[in-house]
Motif scaffolding. Structure first.
Motif, PDB file in Angstrom:
ATOM      1  N   GLY A  60       0.813  -1.201   0.000  1.00  0.00           N
ATOM      2  CA  GLY A  60       0.000   0.000   0.000  1.00  0.00           C
ATOM      3  C   GLY A  60       0.850   1.256   0.000  1.00  0.00           C
ATOM      4  N   ARG A  61       0.224   2.394   0.261  1.00  0.00           N
ATOM      5  CA  ARG A  61       0.930   3.680   0.305  1.00  0.00           C
ATOM      6  C   ARG A  61       1.857   3.742   1.524  1.00  0.00           C
ATOM      7  N   ASP A  62       2.797   4.672   1.453  1.00  0.00           N
ATOM      8  CA  ASP A  62       3.810   4.766   2.505  1.00  0.00           C
ATOM      9  C   ASP A  62       3.292   5.409   3.780  1.00  0.00           C
ATOM     10  N   THR A  63       2.371   6.352   3.656  1.00  0.00           N
ATOM     11  CA  THR A  63       1.878   7.041   4.843  1.00  0.00           C
ATOM     12  C   THR A  63       0.412   6.689   5.095  1.00  0.00           C
ATOM     13  N   ALA A  64       0.006   6.848   6.361  1.00  0.00           N
ATOM     14  CA  ALA A  64      -1.364   6.506   6.746  1.00  0.00           C
ATOM     15  C   ALA A  64      -2.380   7.380   6.027  1.00  0.00           C
ATOM     16  N   ALA A  65      -2.060   8.678   5.898  1.00  0.00           N
ATOM     17  CA  ALA A  65      -2.993   9.583   5.230  1.00  0.00           C
ATOM     18  C   ALA A  65      -3.128   9.233   3.755  1.00  0.00           C
ATOM     19  N   ASP A  66      -2.010   8.930   3.101  1.00  0.00           N
ATOM     20  CA  ASP A  66      -2.067   8.537   1.691  1.00  0.00           C
ATOM     21  C   ASP A  66      -2.854   7.244   1.504  1.00  0.00           C
ATOM     22  N   GLN A  67      -2.689   6.321   2.460  1.00  0.00           N
ATOM     23  CA  GLN A  67      -3.413   5.054   2.365  1.00  0.00           C
ATOM     24  C   GLN A  67      -4.919   5.296   2.439  1.00  0.00           C
ATOM     25  N   ALA A  68      -5.351   6.217   3.291  1.00  0.00           N
ATOM     26  CA  ALA A  68      -6.773   6.551   3.376  1.00  0.00           C
ATOM     27  C   ALA A  68      -7.257   7.165   2.072  1.00  0.00           C
ATOM     28  N   ASP A  69      -6.475   8.114   1.541  1.00  0.00           N
ATOM     29  CA  ASP A  69      -6.860   8.740   0.269  1.00  0.00           C
ATOM     30  C   ASP A  69      -6.971   7.702  -0.834  1.00  0.00           C
ATOM     31  N   ASN A  70      -6.015   6.780  -0.867  1.00  0.00           N
ATOM     32  CA  ASN A  70      -5.998   5.759  -1.907  1.00  0.00           C
ATOM     33  C   ASN A  70      -7.206   4.830  -1.792  1.00  0.00           C
ATOM     34  N   THR A  71      -7.571   4.523  -0.549  1.00  0.00           N
ATOM     35  CA  THR A  71      -8.731   3.651  -0.333  1.00  0.00           C
ATOM     36  C   THR A  71      -9.992   4.261  -0.919  1.00  0.00           C
ATOM     37  N   ALA A  91     -18.141  20.139   2.941  1.00  0.00           N
ATOM     38  CA  ALA A  91     -17.403  20.977   3.888  1.00  0.00           C
ATOM     39  C   ALA A  91     -18.309  22.033   4.493  1.00  0.00           C
ATOM     40  N   ASP A  92     -19.188  22.610   3.671  1.00  0.00           N
ATOM     41  CA  ASP A  92     -20.125  23.615   4.189  1.00  0.00           C
ATOM     42  C   ASP A  92     -21.135  22.977   5.138  1.00  0.00           C
ATOM     43  N   ALA A  93     -21.617  21.793   4.781  1.00  0.00           N
ATOM     44  CA  ALA A  93     -22.595  21.115   5.636  1.00  0.00           C
ATOM     45  C   ALA A  93     -21.988  20.775   6.992  1.00  0.00           C
ATOM     46  N   LEU A  94     -20.740  20.293   6.990  1.00  0.00           N
ATOM     47  CA  LEU A  94     -20.079  20.003   8.262  1.00  0.00           C
ATOM     48  C   LEU A  94     -19.952  21.259   9.115  1.00  0.00           C
ATOM     49  N   ALA A  95     -19.505  22.338   8.487  1.00  0.00           N
ATOM     50  CA  ALA A  95     -19.303  23.583   9.236  1.00  0.00           C
ATOM     51  C   ALA A  95     -20.614  24.098   9.812  1.00  0.00           C
ATOM     52  N   LYS A  96     -21.667  24.091   9.012  1.00  0.00           N
ATOM     53  CA  LYS A  96     -22.965  24.590   9.485  1.00  0.00           C
ATOM     54  C   LYS A  96     -23.532  23.702  10.595  1.00  0.00           C
ATOM     55  N   ALA A  97     -23.214  22.409  10.544  1.00  0.00           N
ATOM     56  CA  ALA A  97     -23.706  21.478  11.570  1.00  0.00           C
ATOM     57  C   ALA A  97     -22.839  21.483  12.816  1.00  0.00           C
ATOM     58  N   GLY A  98     -21.710  22.199  12.781  1.00  0.00           N
ATOM     59  CA  GLY A  98     -20.801  22.220  13.922  1.00  0.00           C
ATOM     60  C   GLY A  98     -19.962  20.970  14.045  1.00  0.00           C
ATOM     61  N   LEU A  99     -19.731  20.302  12.921  1.00  0.00           N
ATOM     62  CA  LEU A  99     -18.955  19.063  12.903  1.00  0.00           C
ATOM     63  C   LEU A  99     -17.546  19.319  12.376  1.00  0.00           C
ATOM     64  N   THR A 100     -16.598  18.509  12.815  1.00  0.00           N
ATOM     65  CA  THR A 100     -15.206  18.612  12.382  1.00  0.00           C
ATOM     66  C   THR A 100     -14.927  17.572  11.311  1.00  0.00           C
ATOM     67  N   PRO A 101     -14.245  17.951  10.218  1.00  0.00           N
ATOM     68  CA  PRO A 101     -13.909  16.947   9.198  1.00  0.00           C
ATOM     69  C   PRO A 101     -13.145  15.770   9.800  1.00  0.00           C
ATOM     70  N   LEU A 102     -13.520  14.581   9.383  1.00  0.00           N
ATOM     71  CA  LEU A 102     -12.960  13.344   9.925  1.00  0.00           C
ATOM     72  C   LEU A 102     -11.574  13.086   9.354  1.00  0.00           C
ATOM     73  N   VAL A 103     -10.626  12.725  10.213  1.00  0.00           N
ATOM     74  CA  VAL A 103      -9.264  12.374   9.810  1.00  0.00           C
ATOM     75  C   VAL A 103      -9.149  10.853   9.848  1.00  0.00           C
ATOM     76  N   LEU A 104      -8.651  10.279   8.760  1.00  0.00           N
ATOM     77  CA  LEU A 104      -8.598   8.824   8.630  1.00  0.00           C
ATOM     78  C   LEU A 104      -7.204   8.348   8.240  1.00  0.00           C
ATOM     79  N   ASP A 105      -6.880   7.133   8.662  1.00  0.00           N
ATOM     80  CA  ASP A 105      -5.750   6.427   8.060  1.00  0.00           C
ATOM     81  C   ASP A 105      -6.308   5.292   7.213  1.00  0.00           C
ATOM     82  N   GLY A 106      -5.430   4.449   6.683  1.00  0.00           N
ATOM     83  CA  GLY A 106      -5.883   3.410   5.755  1.00  0.00           C
ATOM     84  C   GLY A 106      -6.838   2.425   6.377  1.00  0.00           C
ATOM     85  N   ARG A 107      -6.530   1.957   7.598  1.00  0.00           N
ATOM     86  CA  ARG A 107      -7.422   0.977   8.232  1.00  0.00           C
ATOM     87  C   ARG A 107      -8.769   1.596   8.565  1.00  0.00           C
ATOM     88  N   ASP A 108      -8.754   2.853   9.049  1.00  0.00           N
ATOM     89  CA  ASP A 108     -10.008   3.534   9.343  1.00  0.00           C
ATOM     90  C   ASP A 108     -10.871   3.668   8.091  1.00  0.00           C
TER      91      ASP A 108
END
Length: 495
Positions: A62-73, A166-183
């Protein structure tokens, strides 16, 4: 009432998720999820989706970094097409996914589940295209869109309004989710959309099934039929448990009824065989209930982690065959219930069979047309349901370089059942409207108190069709009224 993860979740919880709900993620459950995450971090050897590529490309790193692995998924799964799924289905799927992940066998980060529960506490719903899932390695494509929306990518709904995620999250008071590959993989590698759609379809079909029992009783009473077709001795000889349940229900609804003595010795099958037909539906719906109970209690993912045994097990718990078979069965049940409702309305509008009421229940035939348009629409609804009742669960096509060489197509089956259940709801409303109109144009008033109460509810809310008017809204209103009345009646204690 708050919903506590991991459950067990109920079908009514899926329905409740259409609106903002409180979903609790208790600390002991969070700690168990965290323990699985710690075990994943310490595990050695190849772990699908964490250190490898996906699907047929599992043999590559898979990808080298956890963030890249999430993006690739998630990026390669952005291939869905078609109209958006109804937001209630998507929100129910988020709840099902949270329940599965909270069982602690997926190695997911606890904050992923927290993000799902937070979104469910608002009016946020990812915009998810309808077409693209084969329901085999989970609902990969639709759930990828849901995960991307939670990250603030793509589009979403907030309180029914579509906008950039992104607008819907902001208006709802939610934070964008951060993921790695397994997540990321854990969010998509389960049949949560299938289970959600099937659960909502089953709930709707059950309400219509109850409504048809009450409407059948009201039809029997208005026409003055001899209720001997419900005799307990006769039904006991049939030996099917569902028929006994339905016949008991119909006898209770008709308690106190007086037959007119003017009807034929034997009624058409749409009346006389109603306990057998509706009873078979009862038994089939009970099977679907069992599948849903199992799905809502299951971990639908791959791989699964068992920290106590120091085991990472790769398998097929994301394979949605049980729900596919159940959804196909539900489609057949809905089709036959639709046939019954359509035939009962046809009987009611026909002066040759309705004890001499005017054709189409028109208050002034020729100058008025009564239920003529409604009856045409019910024919179209029934034909549409029947045409789409072809089983999806055996339409397997190999894909993914034959990694997925058999697939259940349960997502298609469940979404089809969801659509059909809505049409059955309208068929029930059409029949209820016909029964309300029949009394206005000369049918006798019901003699059974329970039937009289149903008619009174319809009469209080819906004016007679005299003169003609558009009836689309009345059909929808009648459907809701008769289903609510049927559910209330089913909950009353029997002597």
């Amino acid at each position: 009432m708050p919903i506590a993860l991991p459950g067990p979740l109920r079908v009514d919880d899926l329905h409740a998720a259409a609106l903002p709900i409180i979903v609790e993620f208790p600390e002991p459950v969070s700690q168990a999820v965290a323990a699985g995450r710690d075990f994943l971090a310490a595990a050695r050897g190849p772990i699908y989706g964490a250190t490898t590529g996906f699907g047929a490309l599992v043999g590559y790193a898979g990808r080298d970094t956890a963030a890249d692995q999430a993006d690739n998924t998630l990026a390669h799964l952005g291939a869905g097409q078609g109209p958006d799924l109804p937001p209630p289905v998507v929100r129910a799927a988020l709840l099902v996914r949270a329940g599965s992940l909270a069982r602690g066998l997926s190695g997911v980060s606890p904050h992923v589940i927290t993000a799902l529960t937070a979104a469910l506490g608002t009016g946020f719903a990812p915009a998810v295209p309808r077409f693209g899932s084969v329901g085999a390695s989970g609902d990969l494509i639709p759930l990828a869109y849901a995960a991307q929306a939670l990250r603030g990518r793509g589009d979403a709904y907030l309180d029914g309004r579509r906008m950039p995620a992104a607008d819907a999250l902001a208006k709802a008071g939610l934070t964008p989710l951060v993921l790695d590959g397994r997540d990321a993989l854990a969010l998509v590698n389960g049949v949560s959309v299938t289970t959600a759609a099937l659960g909502l379809a089953q709930r709707a079909a059950r309400r219509s099934h109850l409504a048809l029992q009450l409407l059948t009783a009201l039809l029997t009473d208005l026409l003055g039929c001899d209720p001997q077709f419900l005799d307990a001795r006769l039904i006991a000889a049939y030996a099917h448990p569902g028929a006994a349940v339905v016949a008991d229900h119909l006898r209770a609804a008709l308690a106190g009824m007086s037959a007119s003595g003017t009807r034929p010795l034997q009624e058409p099958y749409s009346i006389r065989c109603a306990p057998q037909l509706l009873g078979a539906a009862h038994d089939a719906l009970s099977y679907v209930d069992g599948v849903l109970d199992a799905d809502l209690a299951s971990v639908s993912d791959n791989p699964l982690l068992f920290p106590g045994d120091e085991a990472v097990l790769h398998g097929g718990n994301f394979f949605g065959q049980p729900a596919a078979f159940a959804a196909d069965l539900l489609a057949v049940v809905v089709a036959q219930l639709a046939n019954l409702a359509e035939r009962q309305l046809d009987l009611l509008v026909d002066p040759a069979r309705n004890t001499g009421l005017p054709p189409m229940l028109a208050a002034g035939p020729g100058r008025q047309h009564g239920l003529q348009g409604v009856q045409l629409a019910t024919t179209a609804f029934a034909a549409h349901i029947r045409r789409d009742a072809t089983p999806a669960g055996m339409q397997s096509l190999p894909t993914n370089l034959h990694n997925q060489d058999v697939v259940p197509l349960g997502t298609q089956a469940a979404l089809r059942a969801y659509d059909q259940a809505e049409l059955l709801h309208l068929l029930c409303g059409s029949l209820a409207l016909g029964l309300r109109q029949a009394v206005h144009v000369g049918a006798r008033r019901p003699t059974a108190p329970a039937c009289a109460a149903v008619l009174a509810r319809l009469e209080a809310a819906i004016a007679p069709v005299d003169p003609d008017r558009p009836l689309d809204a009345d059909v929808r209103l009648a459907a809701g009224l008769c289903e609510d009345a049927a559910v209330e009646f089913s909950l009353k204690p029997r002597p």
